[in-house]
Design an enzyme around this catalytic site. Structure first.
Site, mmCIF file in Angstrom:
data_model
loop_
_atom_site.group_PDB
_atom_site.id
_atom_site.type_symbol
_atom_site.label_atom_id
_atom_site.label_comp_id
_atom_site.label_asym_id
_atom_site.label_seq_id
_atom_site.Cartn_x
_atom_site.Cartn_y
_atom_site.Cartn_z
ATOM 1 N N LYS A 13 0.827 -1.211 0.000
ATOM 2 C CA LYS A 13 0.000 0.000 0.000
ATOM 3 C C LYS A 13 0.860 1.261 0.000
ATOM 4 C CE LYS A 13 -2.318 -1.104 3.812
ATOM 5 N NZ LYS A 13 -1.725 -2.422 4.156
ATOM 6 N N ARG A 86 -9.514 0.849 9.013
ATOM 7 C CA ARG A 86 -9.100 -0.531 9.222
ATOM 8 C C ARG A 86 -10.122 -1.315 10.016
ATOM 9 N NH1 ARG A 86 -3.152 0.256 8.962
ATOM 10 N NH2 ARG A 86 -2.066 -1.721 9.009
ATOM 11 N N ARG A 125 11.328 -6.925 3.904
ATOM 12 C CA ARG A 125 11.077 -5.479 3.827
ATOM 13 C C ARG A 125 12.023 -4.743 4.772
ATOM 14 N NH1 ARG A 125 5.116 -2.940 4.353
ATOM 15 N NH2 ARG A 125 5.105 -3.674 6.501
ATOM 16 N N ARG A 158 11.429 -2.996 10.512
ATOM 17 C CA ARG A 158 10.489 -2.486 11.519
ATOM 18 C C ARG A 158 10.272 -3.555 12.572
ATOM 19 N NH1 ARG A 158 5.342 -0.417 8.090
ATOM 20 N NH2 ARG A 158 4.262 -1.464 9.785
ATOM 21 N N ARG A 169 -0.594 -9.634 12.943
ATOM 22 C CA ARG A 169 -1.187 -8.548 12.138
ATOM 23 C C ARG A 169 -2.101 -9.119 11.051
ATOM 24 N NH1 ARG A 169 3.865 -5.425 10.140
ATOM 25 N NH2 ARG A 169 2.387 -3.988 9.157
HETATM 26 P P1 AMP Z 1 0.906 0.170 8.832
HETATM 27 O O1 AMP Z 1 2.175 0.896 8.595
HETATM 28 O O2 AMP Z 1 -0.248 0.742 8.042
HETATM 29 O O3 AMP Z 1 1.051 -1.315 8.642
HETATM 30 O O4 AMP Z 1 0.516 0.409 10.378
HETATM 31 C C1 AMP Z 1 1.345 -0.053 11.415
HETATM 32 C C2 AMP Z 1 0.531 -0.300 12.654
HETATM 33 O O5 AMP Z 1 -0.106 0.918 13.090
HETATM 34 C C3 AMP Z 1 -0.620 -1.286 12.485
HETATM 35 O O6 AMP Z 1 -0.189 -2.648 12.603
HETATM 36 C C4 AMP Z 1 -1.540 -0.865 13.625
HETATM 37 O O7 AMP Z 1 -1.055 -1.329 14.880
HETATM 38 C C5 AMP Z 1 -1.395 0.656 13.629
HETATM 39 N N1 AMP Z 1 -2.410 1.291 12.763
HETATM 40 C C6 AMP Z 1 -2.207 1.930 11.592
HETATM 41 N N2 AMP Z 1 -3.364 2.367 11.068
HETATM 42 C C7 AMP Z 1 -4.331 1.971 11.938
HETATM 43 C C8 AMP Z 1 -5.752 2.096 11.940
HETATM 44 N N3 AMP Z 1 -6.419 2.699 10.941
HETATM 45 N N4 AMP Z 1 -6.420 1.574 13.007
HETATM 46 C C9 AMP Z 1 -5.782 0.974 14.015
HETATM 47 N N5 AMP Z 1 -4.451 0.802 14.061
HETATM 48 C C10 AMP Z 1 -3.723 1.300 13.031
#
Ligand code: AMP
Length: 214
Positions: A13, A86, A125, A158, A169
């Site tokens: 994404k 989400r 990654r 990360r 996740r």
């Molecule tokens: P991402 O980089 O989008 O994979 O986000 C990393 C982490 O941030 C996710 O695994 C969640 O713990 C948290 N996170 C990001 N966006 C959201 C969201 N819309 N709702 C809840 N947690 C989020």
């Protein structure tokens, strides 16, 4: 125009959003990036979010919804949303906020990738902790081993890209995020499904072609 990119962790994404904003005049809003910058800045929100992020859980809706709705407003309702909504309550609250402004989501793009591909992809990654650039050791390696092309910092894995956290996740994605897919399929937004297992360039070409038709 408001576009949402949905897909499991590691679907690409963030990578795709960075390419899309080069072609379409929209702001890239990543909830994950906003949380990571709050964590780096050691803010109260960042500390609260970190407790959940490190375990592969979602950050509670009440910490996410207001933050993202004001980011959408600041972007003048012209943005690509990456990682938000989400959960169903997040999607519903976003609909309500947009409705009040007489605007709506134009398109939802699903990057469809199976779990096995996600686990393989995420293990390779790497990210730049300074500028946020994202690499893949096989398909998108940095020019110089271990060093960010954009800013010269050392790239890292990360914490939440470690295998056990990734599995967590993925489970969270199936349980909490997949329900928003049928929500958007039933909405007025154009629903676009893309094969996310392709190479990044082919994915971008597919998305650009479909978005130009919206
Ligand atoms: P991402 O980089 O989008 O994979 O986000 C990393 C982490 O941030 C996710 O695994 C969640 O713990 C948290 N996170 C990001 N966006 C959201 C969201 N819309 N709702 C809840 N947690 C989020």
């Amino acid at each position: 125009m408001i576009v949402i990119l949905v897909g499991p962790p590691g679907a690409g994404k963030g990578t795709q959003c960075k390419k899309l904003v080069e072609q379409f005049d929209m702001k890239h809003l990543s909830s994950g990036d906003i949380f990571r910058s709050e964590i780096a800045g050691k803010t109260e929100l960042g500390q609260k979010a970190k407790q959940h992020i490190d375990k592969g859980e979602l950050v509670p809706d009440q910490l996410v919804i207001g933050m993202m709705i004001s980011a959408v407003k600041d972007a003048d309702y012209n943005c690509i949303l990456d990682g938000f909504p989400r959960t169903l309550p997040q999607a519903e609250q976003l609909d309500i906020a947009l409705d009040k402004e007489n605007t709506k989501i134009n398109a939802v793009i699903e990057l469809a990738v199976n779990d096995e591909t996600v686990v393989k992809r995420i293990s390779k990654r790497r990210v730049c902790p300074e500028c946020g650039a994202v690499y893949h050791l096989e398909t998108m390696p940095p020019k110089k081993d271990g060093i960010c092309d954009e800013c010269g910092s050392k790239i890292i894995q990360r914490d939440d890209d470690k295998r056990e956290v990734v599995l967590e996740r993925l489970e969270t994605y199936h349980k909490m995020t997949e329900p928003i897919i049928s929500h958007y399929k039933e909405s007025t937004a154009e629903y676009i499904e893309i094969d996310g297992s392709q190479q990044p360039k082919a994915i971008t070409d597919d998305i650009v072609k479909r978005l130009k038709e919206v």
